[in-house]
Design a protein around this motif. Structure first.
Motif, PDB file in Angstrom:
ATOM      1  N   GLY A   1      51.980  30.010  44.822  1.00 54.29           N
ATOM      2  CA  GLY A   1      51.477  28.783  44.208  1.00 54.29           C
ATOM      3  C   GLY A   1      50.506  28.997  43.071  1.00 54.29           C
ATOM      4  O   GLY A   1      49.809  28.071  42.666  1.00 54.29           O
ATOM      5  N   MET A   2      50.419  30.232  42.540  1.00 54.04           N
ATOM      6  CA  MET A   2      49.457  30.483  41.466  1.00 54.04           C
ATOM      7  C   MET A   2      50.146  30.710  40.123  1.00 54.04           C
ATOM      8  O   MET A   2      49.507  31.095  39.159  1.00 54.04           O
TER       9      MET A   2
ATOM     10  N   LEU B   1      46.438  37.770  40.360  1.00 56.01           N
ATOM     11  CA  LEU B   1      46.058  36.495  40.979  1.00 56.01           C
ATOM     12  C   LEU B   1      44.668  36.070  40.519  1.00 56.01           C
ATOM     13  O   LEU B   1      44.437  34.911  40.180  1.00 56.01           O
ATOM     14  N   ALA B   2      43.738  37.035  40.520  1.00 53.85           N
ATOM     15  CA  ALA B   2      42.364  36.716  40.116  1.00 53.85           C
ATOM     16  C   ALA B   2      42.326  36.232  38.672  1.00 53.85           C
ATOM     17  O   ALA B   2      41.638  35.259  38.348  1.00 53.85           O
ATOM     18  N   ILE B   3      43.083  36.902  37.807  1.00 56.49           N
ATOM     19  CA  ILE B   3      43.081  36.511  36.395  1.00 56.49           C
ATOM     20  C   ILE B   3      43.666  35.115  36.227  1.00 56.49           C
ATOM     21  O   ILE B   3      43.111  34.273  35.519  1.00 56.49           O
TER      22      ILE B   3
ATOM     23  N   ALA C   1      43.745  32.796  38.446  1.00 54.32           N
ATOM     24  CA  ALA C   1      42.810  31.830  39.014  1.00 54.32           C
ATOM     25  C   ALA C   1      41.690  31.529  38.027  1.00 54.32           C
ATOM     26  O   ALA C   1      41.229  30.398  37.905  1.00 54.32           O
ATOM     27  N   ALA C   2      41.249  32.562  37.308  1.00 53.24           N
ATOM     28  CA  ALA C   2      40.140  32.365  36.375  1.00 53.24           C
ATOM     29  C   ALA C   2      40.587  31.580  35.146  1.00 53.24           C
ATOM     30  O   ALA C   2      39.858  30.734  34.635  1.00 53.24           O
ATOM     31  N   LEU C   3      41.801  31.847  34.669  1.00 56.67           N
ATOM     32  CA  LEU C   3      42.231  31.237  33.400  1.00 56.67           C
ATOM     33  C   LEU C   3      43.011  29.942  33.597  1.00 56.67           C
ATOM     34  O   LEU C   3      43.156  29.164  32.668  1.00 56.67           O
TER      35      LEU C   3
ATOM     36  N   VAL D   1      48.914  42.888  42.211  1.00 58.25           N
ATOM     37  CA  VAL D   1      49.132  41.464  42.454  1.00 58.25           C
ATOM     38  C   VAL D   1      47.792  40.734  42.614  1.00 58.25           C
ATOM     39  O   VAL D   1      47.588  39.646  42.075  1.00 58.25           O
ATOM     40  N   MET D   2      46.849  41.393  43.316  1.00 58.68           N
ATOM     41  CA  MET D   2      45.513  40.813  43.510  1.00 58.68           C
ATOM     42  C   MET D   2      44.838  40.546  42.175  1.00 58.68           C
ATOM     43  O   MET D   2      44.263  39.493  41.921  1.00 58.68           O
ATOM     44  N   MET D   3      44.890  41.562  41.337  1.00 58.97           N
ATOM     45  CA  MET D   3      44.254  41.474  40.026  1.00 58.97           C
ATOM     46  C   MET D   3      44.883  40.334  39.229  1.00 58.97           C
ATOM     47  O   MET D   3      44.178  39.504  38.652  1.00 58.97           O
TER      48      MET D   3
END
Lengths: 310, 295
Positions: free
Chosen positions: B236-237, B146-148, B150-152, B142-144
């Motif tokens: 919210g992501m 989320l990070a992706i 957030a980046a895209l 889930v973290m990964m």
């Protein structure tokens, strides 16, 4: 034994290198602007550019990556662009909440999961078995954060027994624990059942029964002990995913754990905190798996013997 | 193996009877059939969503009908913007199933090919790949994702992409191990000695024989993917309102759950029932494909 532990700890190094690279790479897909984050939106363009240059942010990706790793070797996880605090300290400030949440629900999950799993296996094809496996199926299918919200509605709203948010006392943790334990109970129950059904048919169990041993001892000492290996692996994996996977639960119960810290940092593109959080969580995960491997030795006599020989 | 045609017909009849046998065992499992029925129902809802209720109803905000409890007019009630929750749940199924199936199909394809190549070639390449994948797997999925995202940026395509990328290592691992059990078999050795190319061996002999566990794993993974995607939207992501999505609906409902608990109930039930149908089918398939595994 010591050699084994040392080897596993050394294997952590390439793991961390790869993790940092991947996370750094993802965060670098879109350019972020640390100058603006540090100095605020009102700062002049020159000041922002100067700050970016000072941080070395204009350097190519690989240079920044190597610099980060170099700092990491000195135990420096960097400072947050948003708050200016040390990343390590900000994560550690949130850690107790996440650990309490994780540990409590793992304990609950293990106790109930294994007990219900034993019950389901021993009384195979009876009401208990069907009820247990159905429960596991339902718990595994419904999202934990939804179950958490339903629990809040029932126990905080309708009955008023427990608080629905915050971290003041133990009672604040009861609902979050139950919520997160749900998924564990499911996986633990299924694993215990399958594994125990296998070992219950083994010759040593028949031998134990034949010599007139009490049924409870046959199950718990002979069958379960040998069936516990895969169960413990699942415990370790659950504890690991738990550490990083609690964002939704922390959001439901407004707990300020590592999950929410990571979420806010991802949103604001506070790269040092994001990388720092994930590195710390990943190290914890590997350490937990190492403990699991060592535990094998204590539970399975065959593996213990192998350790001692070395 | 004297005449190719005879061999071929024998193979097809064997395949057919094998499939019939699997289907027969699957049918005997009542829970699995229940899962299948649920799943067919959900797919019908996805296909005929526009006929059940107009998409406009799901996104139109009616100020005079805010926060209405379930009634005959609004089966599931309305949300804080006066949108009909029944329509939002029905149309939300499209996004959830698209992400669930999309991420698993793409992820299994990429992970499967990678895993097959790793498992088949072995050696240094395999060792290095596994080292890398194991490290990546230390990052919670889930973290990964989320990070992706957030980046895209938050959009349906990016959530799909993020879910796919973060799940590839897991599929690769699973498929590699199931390929490893196959590569030891003598028929692979036989194909090798006939001079068959490696790619052909992987595509024609290794993957078809290793596909059973992969299908089971993929079926279950769809349920997990739907839950994870809902979680991403919940914080919210993910997919942004007003587009209907179950996780995002729960996220909005959270602010109103103290006074209007019904808003929480239905989107969650939708997620749960969908995941349940996939899990039941996966379980049934596992037993049907490999009767040895049962008890």
């Amino acid at each position: 034994m010591g050699k084994f532990v040392l080897k596993r700890l050394l294997a952590l190094i390439p793991t961390i290198l790869i993790i940092v690279f991947v996370v750094y790479f993802i965060m670098d897909l879109t350019p972020s602007d640390p100058g603006h984050l540090i100095l605020g939106q009102m700062a002049s363009d020159e000041a922002v550019a100067a700050k970016n240059a000072e941080l070395g942010y204009n350097d190519p990706f690989i240079v920044r990556y190597v610099r980060y790793i170099w700092a990491l070797c000195h135990g420096d996880l960097g400072t947050s662009w948003m708050t200016g605090k040390s990343v390590f300290e900000s994560v550690m400030a949130r850690f107790p909440v996440t650990i309490t949440l994780a540990a409590g629900s793992v304990v609950l999950g293990v106790v109930f999961g294994i007990l219900l799993g034993v019950l389901a296996a021993v009384k195979q094809y009876t009401f208990w078995d069907i009820a247990g496996t159905t429960l596991a199926m339902i718990l595994a299918s419904f999202p934990a954060f939804w179950i958490g919200m339903m629990l809040i509605i029932v126990f905080s709203l309708k009955l008023g027994w427990l608080p629905s948010y915050g971290t003041g006392s133990i009672s604040h943790y009861i609902l979050p624990w139950i919520t997160t334990a749900g998924g564990f109970v499911a996986s633990q129950l299924r694993m215990t059942r399958t594994s125990l059904l296998e070992s219950i048919r083994m010759d040593y169990v028949r031998t134990a029964r034949a010599k007139g041993q009490k049924e409870s001892i046959v199950i718990f000492r002979h069958a379960l002990r040998n069936a516990l290996m895969p169960v413990i692996t699942i415990v370790g994996m659950n504890f690991g995913t738990m550490l990083g996977g609690t964002v939704t639960i922390e959001t439901v119960f407004t707990l300020n754990g590592v999950g929410t810290l990571l979420l806010t940092s991802i949103r604001s593109k506070d790269v040092p905190v994001v990388v720092g959080c994930i590195v710390i969580l990943a190290v914890c995960y590997t350490l937990v798996m190492l403990v699991v491997d060592i535990l094998y030795g204590f539970i399975d006599p065959q593996i213990k013997a192998r350790y001692l020989k070395r | 193996m004297s005449t190719g045609t005879v061999e071929k017909t024998r193979q097809t009849t064997m395949k057919k009877s094998q499939r019939a046998e699997i289907w027969r065992r699957f049918k005997k499992n009542r829970l699995a059939v229940f899962g299948l029925v649920l799943f067919v129902f959900i797919v019908l809802v996805v296909i005929f969503a526009d006929f059940i209720v107009d998409y406009e109803v799901a996104v139109t905000q009616v100020a005079s009908e805010r926060l209405q409890s379930p009634s005959l007019k609004h089966f599931f009630g309305t949300d804080n913007f006066g949108r009909d929750l029944f329509a939002r749940v029905v149309h939300g199924s499209r996004n959830s199933l698209l992400i669930g199936f999309g991420s698993v199909v793409i992820g299994v394809t990429i992970g499967g090919l990678l895993g097959a190549v790793c498992g088949y070639t072995g050696g240094t390449f395999d060792a290095i790949m596994m080292r890398i994948l194991d490290s990546i797997m230390c990052i919670p999925t889930v973290m990964m994702a989320l990070a992706i995202v957030a980046a895209l940026g938050t959009s349906l395509e990016n959530v799909l992409l993020a879910m796919t990328i973060s799940s590839v290592p897991r599929y690769c691992r699973i498929i590699r191990s199931s390929v490893l059990t196959v590569t030891g078999q003598t028929y692979i050795e036989a194909a090798h000695s006939c001079g068959t190319s490696n790619i052909r061996i992987i595509m024609k002999h290794v993957l078809p024989n290793a596909i059973g566990p992969i299908i089971v794993e993929a079926t279950m993974a769809v349920g997990t993917a739907i839950i994870s995607a809902a979680g991403i939207s919940f914080v919210g992501m993910g997919i942004q309102p007003p587009a209907p999505e179950w996780g995002a609906m729960l996220s909005e409902a959270k602010n109103y759950m103290m006074l209007y608990p019904y808003m929480v109930v239905f989107p969650g039930l939708a997620i749960g029932i969908t995941a349940l149908s996939m899990n039941l089918m996966g379980d049934g398939l596992r037993d049907a494909l490999d009767p040895k595994l049962k008890d």
